[in-house]
Scaffold this active site. Structure first.
Site, short mmCIF file in Angstrom:
data_model
loop_
_atom_site.label_atom_id
_atom_site.label_comp_id
_atom_site.label_asym_id
_atom_site.label_seq_id
_atom_site.Cartn_x
_atom_site.Cartn_y
_atom_site.Cartn_z
N HIS A 207 111.73 39.98 62.71
CA HIS A 207 113.04 39.49 63.16
C HIS A 207 113.96 39.14 61.98
O HIS A 207 115.16 39.01 62.15
CB HIS A 207 112.91 38.30 64.11
N ASP A 240 105.69 40.90 65.27
CA ASP A 240 106.78 40.28 64.51
C ASP A 240 106.49 40.29 63.01
O ASP A 240 106.65 39.29 62.31
CB ASP A 240 107.05 38.85 64.98
N SER A 318 111.12 31.64 58.15
CA SER A 318 110.48 32.79 58.77
C SER A 318 110.05 33.81 57.72
O SER A 318 110.85 34.22 56.89
CB SER A 318 111.43 33.45 59.77
#
Length: 472
Positions: A207, A240, A318
């Site tokens: 992402h 992801d 992230s």
């Protein structure tokens, strides 16, 4: 406030000829500062849309207008070359005209008058100087005799940072963690990453770099501040995870540890660039294991058999590593929990989630070798509306897809529509996401044991997981 010098001596009477038209009761006009009717507008700083910390410089009084100077607590100096007002311009209603050095209409000041003016000015200056020195002496006498602050004692105890300390782990990990920026038409996305291999391979979240698949520019910033453009090697929304690469050699990679050895209570460090603050380290513990986390939009949701931690994780973390006390990466920070009623990421609340390192290793190897990744399936559709113990296989087809894939792993094991799956490898499941993440934590070809209930009867069935590629 007036522009006249309050220390100017009065003009000697003998030196100023009398004017029969001048009324002695009327003094010279006072010249006052004209302040603007509206306050001077102060410039405002425009905060950048993507900034998180912005320093707005305070207004300086240097070179300010009179109104601005008053606001800053200072006043502009009077000009020594400004002309004094003419006696004929005296204000008729001012009962206390300010003294000034009048300018004669004809003739000049005599030598004595000039001497008197100079002498008075020198005396005033000397008096002011004496008063200033007296004030400084008074202030000096009020000061302490010695304002020096205590110094550390010679040979004081040195802070120890042994191997395994937070400082030592952080020092070893930080050079191998990068900040990632992706510029697309929709805006700028930022995140973190870790160096996988010395020849430029970097692991991060899908992402973070999802827009790179559409041609967005990716820039990597290293711990020493230098930047490099990066290209997308491969990505999978199912886990992801993504791998990017920079054209650089000799990088120091981090080691992916064995996440199966992680236990609740282990100390961990989260490293990354939360809110764009590069090279940030936070500490905590492993709070729980095997948390079923569904991250992302429904169309491209990632099902993560996650490690839960209370180490502070915020937007921007992230893709960064979760490191154990041995300096090994045991997870990739990917998601944070939000309180009820919140629609967007609002920051750390002590519930962060990381993709286990064993899953990251398997997927990263696939992405580097082939550019794509696979994931395992058992070949059933689950009923999300089911309420009860376990997870139910759909009884009917959904959008043309049968509840049990003909010839698939579950079909071959004897699973039928409407069956209840109670556990996988002895791990109870109560919602569909738990079963899915438990399967995704395996590899295609792995066997699993399902506890199945059919018409009140329970049995164990052995299922060999089938492979499916991302995007299928």
């Amino acid at each position: 406030m007036t522009d006249e010098n309050p220390f100017a001596p009065p003009t000697p009477r003998a030196a100023v000829p009398e004017d029969p038209k001048q009324d002695p009761a009327v003094g010279p006009e006072q010249v006052t500062e004209q302040l603007p009717a509206q306050p001077v507008e102060q410039p405002t700083a425009q905060l950048p849309a993507s900034g998180y910390l912005t320093t707005v410089a305070g207004a300086s009084s240097a070179g300010a207008s009179p109104a601005e100077a008053e606001t800053a607590g200072t006043y502009p100096p009077h000009s020594s070359s400004q002309a004094a007002p003419h006696p004929d311009d005296a204000h008729p209603t001012d009962p206390h005209p300010a003294p000034h050095a009048g300018r004669p209409r004809r003739g000049r000041l005599g030598a004595r008058a000039v001497s008197a003016v100079v002498l008075l000015g020198l005396l005033a200056g000397a008096g002011g100087g004496v008063a200033a020195f007296a004030l400084l002496d008074a202030q000096e006498s009020a000061r302490p005799a010695d304002a020096a602050l205590p110094e550390p004692a010679a040979g004081a105890t040195k802070v120890e940072r042994p191997e395994g300390s937070v400082a030592a782990i952080a020092a070893a990990a930080l050079p191998s963690v990068v900040s990632i920026e992706v510029r697309a038409e929709q805006g700028v996305a930022t995140g973190s990453g870790m160096i996988l291999k010395g020849d430029g391979y970097i692991l991060t979240n899908n992402h973070v770099v999802a827009e790179a698949a559409s041609g967005a520019d990716v820039t990597v910033t290293f711990s020493d501040g230098h930047e490099q453009p990066a290209e997308l090697v491969g990505a999978t929304p199912d886990y992801d995870l993504a791998v990017i690469r920079v054209e650089e050699k000799g990088l120091e990679p981090l080691v992916l540890g064995d996440s199966d050895e992680v236990v609740v209570g282990d100390s961990v460090l989260a490293v990354g660039s939360p809110l764009g603050l590069e090279a940030t380290v936070t500490t905590g513990i492993v709070s729980a294991l095997h948390r079923p986390v569904k991250a992302g939009e429904a169309a491209e949701a990632a099902f993560i058999d996650a490690i839960q931690t209370d180490a502070a994780i915020n937007p921007g973390n992230s893709g960064g590593p979760l490191v154990n006390s041995a300096g090994e990466v045991i997870g990739i920070n990917s998601a944070i929990a939000q309180g009820p009623g919140t629609s967007g990421a609002t920051g750390n609340i002590g519930l962060g989630f990381a993709i286990p390192s064993n899953q990251a290793r398997h997927t990263a190897e696939q992405l580097i070798e082939t550019g794509t990744a696979t994931f395992p399936i058992i070949g059933v559709l689950l009923d999300p509306s089911y309420q009860g113990e376990g997870v139910q296989v759909s009884e009917e087809a959904q959008q043309g897809t049968p509840p049990v894939t003909p010839g698939g792993p579950a079909d071959q094991a004897g699973v039928e529509p409407g069956d209840i799956i109670l556990s996988i490898d002895g791990r109870p499941v109560s919602v569909a996401d738990e079963l899915i993440v438990a399967i995704r934590a395996k590899a295609p070809g792995d066997p699993v044991t399902l506890q199945v209930r059919s018409d009140g009867d329970e049995r164990e069935v052995r299922v060999v997981l089938e492979e499916r590629s991302s995007g299928q």
